[in-house]
Design a protein around this motif. Structure first.
Motif, PDB file in Angstrom:
ATOM      1  N   ASP A 132       2.923  10.627 -10.961  1.00  0.00           N
ATOM      2  CA  ASP A 132       2.508  12.065 -11.098  1.00  0.00           C
ATOM      3  C   ASP A 132       3.377  13.303 -11.032  1.00  0.00           C
ATOM      4  OD1 ASP A 132       0.123  10.734 -11.402  1.00  0.00           O
ATOM      5  OD2 ASP A 132      -0.662  11.342  -9.166  1.00  0.00           O
ATOM      6  N   THR A 135       2.643   1.647  -3.320  1.00  0.00           N
ATOM      7  CA  THR A 135       1.841   2.029  -4.334  1.00  0.00           C
ATOM      8  C   THR A 135       1.495   3.443  -4.249  1.00  0.00           C
ATOM      9  OG1 THR A 135       0.565  -0.127  -4.329  1.00  0.00           O
ATOM     10  CG2 THR A 135      -0.408   1.714  -5.377  1.00  0.00           C
ATOM     11  N   GLN A 136       1.203   3.986  -3.221  1.00  0.00           N
ATOM     12  CA  GLN A 136       1.108   5.311  -2.911  1.00  0.00           C
ATOM     13  C   GLN A 136       2.337   6.265  -3.295  1.00  0.00           C
ATOM     14  OE1 GLN A 136      -0.001   5.611   1.373  1.00  0.00           O
ATOM     15  NE2 GLN A 136      -2.167   4.992   1.026  1.00  0.00           N
ATOM     16  N   LEU A 137       3.400   5.851  -3.016  1.00  0.00           N
ATOM     17  CA  LEU A 137       4.512   6.301  -3.341  1.00  0.00           C
ATOM     18  C   LEU A 137       4.737   6.480  -4.968  1.00  0.00           C
ATOM     19  CD1 LEU A 137       7.408   8.004  -2.470  1.00  0.00           C
ATOM     20  CD2 LEU A 137       8.192   5.504  -2.196  1.00  0.00           C
ATOM     21  N   GLN A 138       4.628   5.228  -5.365  1.00  0.00           N
ATOM     22  CA  GLN A 138       4.847   4.986  -6.998  1.00  0.00           C
ATOM     23  C   GLN A 138       3.863   6.238  -7.493  1.00  0.00           C
ATOM     24  OE1 GLN A 138       6.757   2.882  -8.929  1.00  0.00           O
ATOM     25  NE2 GLN A 138       5.990   4.087 -10.736  1.00  0.00           N
ATOM     26  N   GLU A 139       2.644   6.298  -7.278  1.00  0.00           N
ATOM     27  CA  GLU A 139       1.516   7.361  -8.057  1.00  0.00           C
ATOM     28  C   GLU A 139       2.295   8.576  -7.740  1.00  0.00           C
ATOM     29  OE1 GLU A 139      -2.365   6.734  -6.228  1.00  0.00           O
ATOM     30  OE2 GLU A 139      -2.465   4.579  -7.109  1.00  0.00           O
ATOM     31  N   LEU A 140       2.488   8.857  -6.286  1.00  0.00           N
ATOM     32  CA  LEU A 140       3.082  10.404  -6.287  1.00  0.00           C
ATOM     33  C   LEU A 140       4.446  10.491  -7.136  1.00  0.00           C
ATOM     34  CD1 LEU A 140       2.954  10.492  -2.334  1.00  0.00           C
ATOM     35  CD2 LEU A 140       1.597  11.748  -3.991  1.00  0.00           C
ATOM     36  N   VAL A 174       0.828  -1.161   0.116  1.00  0.00           N
ATOM     37  CA  VAL A 174       0.097   0.006  -0.010  1.00  0.00           C
ATOM     38  C   VAL A 174       0.690   1.110  -0.121  1.00  0.00           C
ATOM     39  CG1 VAL A 174      -1.738   1.150   1.470  1.00  0.00           C
ATOM     40  CG2 VAL A 174      -2.000  -1.192   1.194  1.00  0.00           C
ATOM     41  N   ALA A 175       1.723   1.284   0.917  1.00  0.00           N
ATOM     42  CA  ALA A 175       2.751   2.320   0.659  1.00  0.00           C
ATOM     43  C   ALA A 175       3.383   2.747  -0.299  1.00  0.00           C
ATOM     44  CB  ALA A 175       3.595   2.287   2.086  1.00  0.00           C
TER      45      ALA A 175
END
Length: 165
Positions: free
Chosen positions: A103, A95-100, A92-93
């Motif tokens: 982006d 995935t969030q970092l990858q998205e940031l 989860v962490a």
């Protein structure tokens, strides 16, 4: 659509620190595997709905090991469940970092490209005779279109009253 402008830098030392941290993460997870696309399609997947099912199956197997065949490895099931549960917050962490990261990289690239287009347009408009012709021509290659290939016509073609096949 208005995005907040990105005005940041990432110096070589910070970049290297991040890369070292990523290498450390990889080193701390030596059991990571790389599945092929076919493998990913073929294997059953455990999502949120399946977590409760797997947890109950582990509990049933733990409390009633007698009905399981001797070849069933209960300890491996327990280890797989524990590994999944330990890795889930990491996934989860990350995935969030990858998205940031994605982006931010997309937005920075977009800003750079938009600014480069402005430079190109300004150079085209005012660069005549000030030694920018060559560089403007090189930059213009980005927008050059490839000539379309002429498709060979199949069948018959009429040539000055004669039919050619």
């Amino acid at each position: 659509m208005s995005l907040p402008p990105i005005s940041a830098t990432l110096d070589a030392n910070d970049r290297e620190t991040v890369m070292t941290a990523l290498a450390t993460i990889k080193a701390k997870l030596p059991f990571l595997i790389d599945l092929t696309a076919d493998d990913r399609k073929a294997i059953p997947k455990m999502g949120d709905k399946s977590r409760a099912f797997v947890s109950k199956a582990l509990e049933v197997a733990t409390q009633n090991p007698d009905f399981l065949p001797r070849s069933f490895n209960l300890e491996e099931l327990r280890k797989d469940v524990q590994l999944f549960e330990a890795m889930y917050p990491i996934v989860v962490a990350l995935t969030q970092l990858q998205e940031l990261v994605d982006d931010t990289c997309l937005a920075a690239g977009s800003e750079a490209y938009a600014a480069a287009l402005q430079v190109y347009n300004y150079a085209k408009a005012s660069g005549q005779g000030v030694g920018l012709d060559a560089v403007v021509g090189e930059m213009g290659q980005r927008f050059a279109r490839k000539p379309r290939k002429v498709k060979a016509q199949e069948g018959t073609v009429k040539v000055e009253g004669a039919t050619v096949q």
